[in-house]
Motif scaffolding. Structure first.
Motif, PDB file in Angstrom:
ATOM      1  N   GLY A 163      44.541  -6.322 -18.547  1.00  0.00           N
ATOM      2  CA  GLY A 163      43.216  -6.923 -18.531  1.00  0.00           C
ATOM      3  C   GLY A 163      43.018  -7.926 -19.649  1.00  0.00           C
ATOM      4  N   ASP A 164      41.775  -8.236 -19.922  1.00  0.00           N
ATOM      5  CA  ASP A 164      41.391  -9.262 -20.883  1.00  0.00           C
ATOM      6  C   ASP A 164      41.580  -8.735 -22.310  1.00  0.00           C
ATOM      7  OD1 ASP A 164      39.926 -11.022 -22.596  1.00  0.00           O
ATOM      8  OD2 ASP A 164      38.751 -11.696 -20.879  1.00  0.00           O
ATOM      9  N   ALA A 165      42.425  -9.405 -23.084  1.00  0.00           N
ATOM     10  CA  ALA A 165      42.724  -8.951 -24.439  1.00  0.00           C
ATOM     11  C   ALA A 165      41.486  -8.932 -25.326  1.00  0.00           C
ATOM     12  CB  ALA A 165      43.787  -9.850 -25.060  1.00  0.00           C
ATOM     13  N   LEU A 166      40.599  -9.900 -25.161  1.00  0.00           N
ATOM     14  CA  LEU A 166      39.418  -9.949 -26.019  1.00  0.00           C
ATOM     15  C   LEU A 166      38.481  -8.783 -25.740  1.00  0.00           C
ATOM     16  CD1 LEU A 166      38.729 -13.786 -25.991  1.00  0.00           C
ATOM     17  CD2 LEU A 166      39.807 -12.434 -27.803  1.00  0.00           C
ATOM     18  N   ASP A 167      38.366  -8.396 -24.477  1.00  0.00           N
ATOM     19  CA  ASP A 167      37.577  -7.205 -24.169  1.00  0.00           C
ATOM     20  C   ASP A 167      38.202  -5.962 -24.787  1.00  0.00           C
ATOM     21  OD1 ASP A 167      35.613  -8.544 -22.772  1.00  0.00           O
ATOM     22  OD2 ASP A 167      36.464  -8.123 -20.794  1.00  0.00           O
ATOM     23  N   LEU A 168      39.526  -5.889 -24.754  1.00  0.00           N
ATOM     24  CA  LEU A 168      40.209  -4.758 -25.374  1.00  0.00           C
ATOM     25  C   LEU A 168      39.940  -4.724 -26.870  1.00  0.00           C
ATOM     26  CD1 LEU A 168      42.235  -2.401 -25.117  1.00  0.00           C
ATOM     27  CD2 LEU A 168      44.047  -4.049 -25.568  1.00  0.00           C
ATOM     28  N   VAL A 169      40.019  -5.875 -27.515  1.00  0.00           N
ATOM     29  CA  VAL A 169      39.774  -5.936 -28.955  1.00  0.00           C
ATOM     30  C   VAL A 169      38.363  -5.464 -29.281  1.00  0.00           C
ATOM     31  CG1 VAL A 169      39.580  -7.493 -30.933  1.00  0.00           C
ATOM     32  CG2 VAL A 169      41.490  -7.739 -29.337  1.00  0.00           C
ATOM     33  N   ARG A 170      37.408  -5.843 -28.466  1.00  0.00           N
ATOM     34  CA  ARG A 170      36.018  -5.425 -28.711  1.00  0.00           C
ATOM     35  C   ARG A 170      35.863  -3.909 -28.632  1.00  0.00           C
ATOM     36  NH1 ARG A 170      35.299 -10.000 -25.151  1.00  0.00           N
ATOM     37  NH2 ARG A 170      34.622 -11.806 -26.387  1.00  0.00           N
ATOM     38  N   SER A 171      36.735  -3.251 -27.877  1.00  0.00           N
ATOM     39  CA  SER A 171      36.632  -1.799 -27.725  1.00  0.00           C
ATOM     40  C   SER A 171      37.274  -1.037 -28.880  1.00  0.00           C
ATOM     41  CB  SER A 171      37.286  -1.362 -26.410  1.00  0.00           C
ATOM     42  OG  SER A 171      38.698  -1.405 -26.491  1.00  0.00           O
ATOM     43  N   LEU A 172      37.994  -1.756 -29.756  1.00  0.00           N
ATOM     44  CA  LEU A 172      38.672  -1.122 -30.876  1.00  0.00           C
ATOM     45  C   LEU A 172      37.748  -1.008 -32.085  1.00  0.00           C
ATOM     46  CD1 LEU A 172      42.085  -2.991 -30.639  1.00  0.00           C
ATOM     47  CD2 LEU A 172      41.778  -0.526 -30.355  1.00  0.00           C
ATOM     48  N   PRO A 173      37.906   0.019 -32.897  1.00  0.00           N
ATOM     49  CA  PRO A 173      37.112   0.117 -34.131  1.00  0.00           C
ATOM     50  C   PRO A 173      37.465  -0.995 -35.105  1.00  0.00           C
ATOM     51  CG  PRO A 173      38.149   2.237 -33.572  1.00  0.00           C
ATOM     52  CD  PRO A 173      38.780   1.204 -32.690  1.00  0.00           C
ATOM     53  N   GLU A 174      36.492  -1.406 -35.883  1.00  0.00           N
ATOM     54  CA  GLU A 174      36.764  -2.405 -36.908  1.00  0.00           C
ATOM     55  C   GLU A 174      37.766  -1.843 -37.921  1.00  0.00           C
ATOM     56  OE1 GLU A 174      33.406  -4.198 -38.738  1.00  0.00           O
ATOM     57  OE2 GLU A 174      32.538  -4.903 -36.860  1.00  0.00           O
ATOM     58  N   GLY A 175      38.667  -2.701 -38.368  1.00  0.00           N
ATOM     59  CA  GLY A 175      39.651  -2.296 -39.355  1.00  0.00           C
ATOM     60  C   GLY A 175      40.742  -1.379 -38.832  1.00  0.00           C
ATOM     61  N   SER A 176      40.895  -1.284 -37.515  1.00  0.00           N
ATOM     62  CA  SER A 176      41.842  -0.319 -36.937  1.00  0.00           C
ATOM     63  C   SER A 176      43.237  -0.874 -36.715  1.00  0.00           C
ATOM     64  CB  SER A 176      41.297   0.213 -35.608  1.00  0.00           C
ATOM     65  OG  SER A 176      41.142  -0.835 -34.663  1.00  0.00           O
ATOM     66  N   LEU A 177      43.441  -2.177 -36.893  1.00  0.00           N
ATOM     67  CA  LEU A 177      44.730  -2.790 -36.583  1.00  0.00           C
ATOM     68  C   LEU A 177      45.496  -3.151 -37.858  1.00  0.00           C
ATOM     69  CD1 LEU A 177      43.688  -5.196 -33.686  1.00  0.00           C
ATOM     70  CD2 LEU A 177      44.850  -2.984 -33.491  1.00  0.00           C
ATOM     71  N   ASP A 178      46.786  -2.849 -37.853  1.00  0.00           N
ATOM     72  CA  ASP A 178      47.651  -3.242 -38.947  1.00  0.00           C
ATOM     73  C   ASP A 178      48.118  -4.680 -38.774  1.00  0.00           C
ATOM     74  OD1 ASP A 178      49.016  -2.101 -41.362  1.00  0.00           O
ATOM     75  OD2 ASP A 178      50.810  -2.777 -40.297  1.00  0.00           O
ATOM     76  N   ALA A 179      48.263  -5.104 -37.510  1.00  0.00           N
ATOM     77  CA  ALA A 179      48.704  -6.467 -37.226  1.00  0.00           C
ATOM     78  C   ALA A 179      48.283  -6.848 -35.816  1.00  0.00           C
ATOM     79  CB  ALA A 179      50.225  -6.589 -37.366  1.00  0.00           C
ATOM     80  N   VAL A 180      48.107  -8.143 -35.611  1.00  0.00           N
ATOM     81  CA  VAL A 180      47.885  -8.722 -34.287  1.00  0.00           C
ATOM     82  C   VAL A 180      48.953  -9.791 -34.078  1.00  0.00           C
ATOM     83  CG1 VAL A 180      46.336 -10.008 -32.780  1.00  0.00           C
ATOM     84  CG2 VAL A 180      45.396  -8.317 -34.375  1.00  0.00           C
ATOM     85  N   HIS A 181      49.643  -9.712 -32.944  1.00  0.00           N
ATOM     86  CA  HIS A 181      50.648 -10.720 -32.590  1.00  0.00           C
ATOM     87  C   HIS A 181      50.169 -11.508 -31.382  1.00  0.00           C
ATOM     88  CE1 HIS A 181      53.974  -7.873 -34.358  1.00  0.00           C
ATOM     89  NE2 HIS A 181      53.255  -8.465 -35.297  1.00  0.00           N
ATOM     90  N   VAL A 182      50.172 -12.820 -31.504  1.00  0.00           N
ATOM     91  CA  VAL A 182      49.827 -13.713 -30.401  1.00  0.00           C
ATOM     92  C   VAL A 182      50.986 -14.684 -30.249  1.00  0.00           C
ATOM     93  CG1 VAL A 182      48.091 -15.241 -29.403  1.00  0.00           C
ATOM     94  CG2 VAL A 182      47.394 -13.497 -31.059  1.00  0.00           C
ATOM     95  N   PHE A 183      51.968 -14.301 -29.454  1.00  0.00           N
ATOM     96  CA  PHE A 183      53.184 -15.080 -29.323  1.00  0.00           C
ATOM     97  C   PHE A 183      53.170 -15.898 -28.035  1.00  0.00           C
ATOM     98  CE2 PHE A 183      55.494 -11.473 -31.785  1.00  0.00           C
ATOM     99  CZ  PHE A 183      54.985 -11.946 -32.979  1.00  0.00           C
ATOM    100  N   PHE A 184      53.240 -17.212 -28.186  1.00  0.00           N
ATOM    101  CA  PHE A 184      53.338 -18.156 -27.078  1.00  0.00           C
ATOM    102  C   PHE A 184      52.203 -17.985 -26.053  1.00  0.00           C
ATOM    103  CE2 PHE A 184      57.551 -17.319 -28.821  1.00  0.00           C
ATOM    104  CZ  PHE A 184      57.866 -18.587 -29.271  1.00  0.00           C
TER     105      PHE A 184
END
Length: 237
Positions: free
Chosen positions: A118-139
Motif C-alpha cells: 500500500g501507500d508508504a506515507l499512510d504506513l508512516v502515519r500509522s507508526l509512532p513518532e521516533g519509532s524508526l532507526d532508519a528510512v531507506h528510499v532507494f530509486f
C-alpha cells in the motif's frame, strides 16, 4: 479476499507518489504470496486503522528500518540478512515484488523482515513518532515531467513526516539514478530544519547498500548513482 483484492478496493489518494502496479507473477511467486502473506504480510489500510505496533509485528523490540519501495526485494533481503539485530519493514505496491520478497524471506530464513502492501506515507502515519532507526528510499519514481513533481516522495511535507518518525540520530538514506531528482532531493533534505547532511553533499556509495540489477542497468546506460544520507537532530559523529 486476497491482499491484492483488498488493496484494489481501497479509495485512491488525491495525489499518489506511486503508480499502482500489478504485473504478472510466476507460479513460484503466486505460491509464495498465497503461502507466506499470512505470516509476513500486512495491508496498509489495516495498519492505519489501528496504528502499527512494531514490537507486536515482529515479536520483539529491536531498531526498525523502513524500506520505501522495496521493488523485487533483493536489497531488503540482503540488508536484513546482514543486519539481524534490526528489523526491516518493506512497503511496496508492485505485487510480483511483494511475492518475490516473501519468497526470499523463506529461502533465506529471515525472521526480521515484514512486507506491507500500500501507500508508504499512510504506513508512516500509522507508526509512532521516533519509532524508526532508519528510512531507506532507494530509486523512487523520479516523476520527471514538471507537472508531476508534486507526486515525488522526497518533498518538504513528506520529508517532515519521515523525520518525525525517526529517532534522534536516526538516518534518512535516499538514492537515485536521475540527476535532476538527485539535486532536488539534496535541496529538499538540506532544507529540512531537523536533518543534518552526513556528508555535506552527496554521500560516497555505502558498502552496506547492495548493487541491484536496476542500478547496474542505470550505470551501463550512463546514469550515475547519487546517495544522500541525512541524520535527525544532530551532526553525525
Amino acid at each position: 479476499m486476497t491482499s491484492t483484492d483488498a488493496h484494489a478496493a481501497t479509495a485512491p489518494r488525491s495525489i499518489r507518489t506511486f503508480h499502482p502496479r500489478r504485473g504478472r507473477m510466476s507460479g513460484r511467486q503466486k505460491a509464495a504470496l498465497e503461502r507466506l502473506w499470512p505470516l509476513y504480510g500486512l495491508l496498509v489500510p489495516d495498519a492505519c486503522a489501528t496504528g502499527l505496533d512494531p514490537a507486536a509485528l515482529f515479536g520483539r523490540r529491536a531498531p526498525l528500518v523502513l524500506e520505501i519501495g522495496s521493488g523485487m526485494g533483493d536489497t531488503t533481503a540482503t540488508m536484513a540478512a546482514n543486519d539481524p539485530d534490526r528489523d526491516y519493514l518493506a512497503v511496496e505496491v508492485h505485487t510480483p515484488g511483494i511475492a518475490n520478497l516473501l519468497d526470499l524471506i523463506e529461502q533465506r530464513g529471515l525472521r526480521n523482515v515484514r512486507v506491507a502492501e500500500g501507500d508508504a506515507l499512510d504506513l508512516v502515519r500509522s507508526l509512532p513518532e521516533g519509532s524508526l532507526d532508519a528510512v531507506h528510499v532507494f530509486f523512487p519514481d523520479p516523476w520527471p515531467k514538471s507537472r508531476h513533481h508534486k507526486r515525488r516522495i522526497i518533498q518538504p511535507t513528506h520529508v517532515a513526516l519521515l523525520r518525525s518518525r525517526l529517532r534522534p540520530g536516526g538516518t534518512l538514506h535516499c538514492a537515485t539514478d536521475w540527476a535532476e531528482y538527485a539535486e532536488a532531493m539534496r535541496d529538499t533534505l538540506d532544507g529540512d530544519p531537523g536533518l543534518v547532511n552526513a556528508y555535506d553533499g552527496f554521500a560516497p556509495r555505502p558498502a552496506h547498500r547492495p548493487v541491484t540489477k536496476f542500478e547496474r542497468r542505470a550505470l551501463v546506460a550512463g546514469r550515475p548513482i547519487a546517495d544522500l544520507i541525512h541524520v535527525k537532530g544532530r551532526a553525525p559523529a
